[in-house]
Design a protein around this motif. Structure first.
Motif, PDB file in Angstrom:
ATOM      1  N   THR A  30      -0.729  19.200  -0.529  1.00  9.37           N
ATOM      2  CA  THR A  30      -1.007  20.601   0.280  1.00  9.37           C
ATOM      3  C   THR A  30      -0.265  20.418   1.786  1.00  9.37           C
ATOM      4  N   ILE A  31      -0.239  19.048   1.888  1.00 14.07           N
ATOM      5  CA  ILE A  31       0.473  18.771   3.268  1.00 14.07           C
ATOM      6  C   ILE A  31       1.877  18.153   2.929  1.00 14.07           C
ATOM      7  N   ASN A  32       2.619  18.137   3.919  1.00 18.57           N
ATOM      8  CA  ASN A  32       3.648  17.423   3.896  1.00 18.57           C
ATOM      9  C   ASN A  32       3.722  15.743   3.454  1.00 18.57           C
ATOM     10  N   PHE A  33       4.621  15.241   2.647  1.00 18.35           N
ATOM     11  CA  PHE A  33       4.313  13.898   2.536  1.00 18.35           C
ATOM     12  C   PHE A  33       4.124  12.961   3.452  1.00 18.35           C
ATOM     13  N   ASP A  46       0.523   5.682  12.054  1.00 21.63           N
ATOM     14  CA  ASP A  46       1.823   6.698  12.023  1.00 21.63           C
ATOM     15  C   ASP A  46       2.865   6.399  11.108  1.00 21.63           C
ATOM     16  N   TYR A  47       3.401   7.776  10.820  1.00 24.22           N
ATOM     17  CA  TYR A  47       4.522   7.768   9.890  1.00 24.22           C
ATOM     18  C   TYR A  47       5.685   6.921  10.329  1.00 24.22           C
ATOM     19  N   THR A  48       5.862   7.463  11.451  1.00 22.57           N
ATOM     20  CA  THR A  48       7.177   6.517  12.323  1.00 22.57           C
ATOM     21  C   THR A  48       7.134   5.210  12.001  1.00 22.57           C
ATOM     22  N   SER A  96       0.586   9.024   6.313  1.00 19.71           N
ATOM     23  CA  SER A  96      -0.152   8.594   7.434  1.00 19.71           C
ATOM     24  C   SER A  96      -1.735   8.699   7.148  1.00 19.71           C
ATOM     25  N   GLN A  97      -2.048   9.851   6.705  1.00 17.54           N
ATOM     26  CA  GLN A  97      -3.532   9.816   6.491  1.00 17.54           C
ATOM     27  C   GLN A  97      -3.962   9.132   5.431  1.00 17.54           C
ATOM     28  N   LYS A 115       0.797  -1.314  -0.071  1.00 18.75           N
ATOM     29  CA  LYS A 115       0.038  -0.023   0.025  1.00 18.75           C
ATOM     30  C   LYS A 115       0.915   1.096   0.045  1.00 18.75           C
ATOM     31  N   ILE A 116       1.988   1.179   0.768  1.00 17.10           N
ATOM     32  CA  ILE A 116       2.943   2.377   0.873  1.00 17.10           C
ATOM     33  C   ILE A 116       3.338   2.524  -0.724  1.00 17.10           C
TER      34      ILE A 116
END
Length: 178
Positions: A82-85, A96-98, A90-91, A65-66
């Motif tokens: 419009t937001i950082n990558f 969580d991105y980490t 994450s959204q 999926k990533i």
């Protein structure tokens, strides 16, 4: 699944096996009801014949999926984020991105950022070969802050400047015409 052809292959194979699907997207297929072991094995074999892999474990699915989000963003979307990558990822994946970054690096042996940059550079190469846009146009399309930033990243990944890469392609085409 990383292309529209792949989605069509999956839909066809699901239909052949009599499996009703609600969603077939890049990297994901949602199937109504329960799949028998025999249907699962037939689907897996049919997908392998087409060069696709059926993934069952959750980590492999999340990795795919990533990759799919990145490929879709780089190759099929012209809208700037419009937001950082990291927030976008994450959204999109509801994690969580980490966690995503650590899992991806552990399994793939490369960071999400390097994978993303590699795909951006591959797309830039395609655009250079098509020869329809200037370097400035490509930088804008690929959402680089400047041509200099694009050129620096391109050279870091390929070892060549975009201009030299383009000249190599032109030279190769002119030799093929002879």
């Amino acid at each position: 699944m990383v292309c529209l052809r792949c989605k069509m292959v999956v839909k066809d194979e699901l239909t052949k096996l009599g499996l009703r699907h609600t969603v077939v997207e890049l990297g994901q297929a949602d199937i109504e009801g329960v799949i028998s072991a025999e249907q699962h094995d037939k689907l897996k074999a049919a997908l392998l014949k087409s060069g696709l892999e059926l993934m069952d474990d959750k980590k492999s699915v999340l990795i795919q999926k990533i990759k799919s989000v990145i490929i879709e963003l780089v190759h099929y979307s012209e809208e700037p984020l419009t937001i950082n990558f990291s927030d976008y990822l994450s959204q999109k994946l509801h994690h969580d991105y980490t966690y995503l970054a650590n899992l991806f690096s552990e399994v793939q042996g490369v960071t999400i950022e390097k994978f993303f940059i590699a795909h951006k550079i591959e797309r830039v190469k395609e655009l250079l070969v098509y020869d329809e846009l200037t370097l400035t146009g490509i930088a804008n399309l690929m959402h680089y802050s400047s041509v200099a930033h694009l050129s620096t990243q391109f050279k870091k990944v390929t070892g060549l400047t975009p201009t030299y890469f383009k000249k190599l392609g032109e030279r190769r085409r002119s030799l093929e015409d002879v």
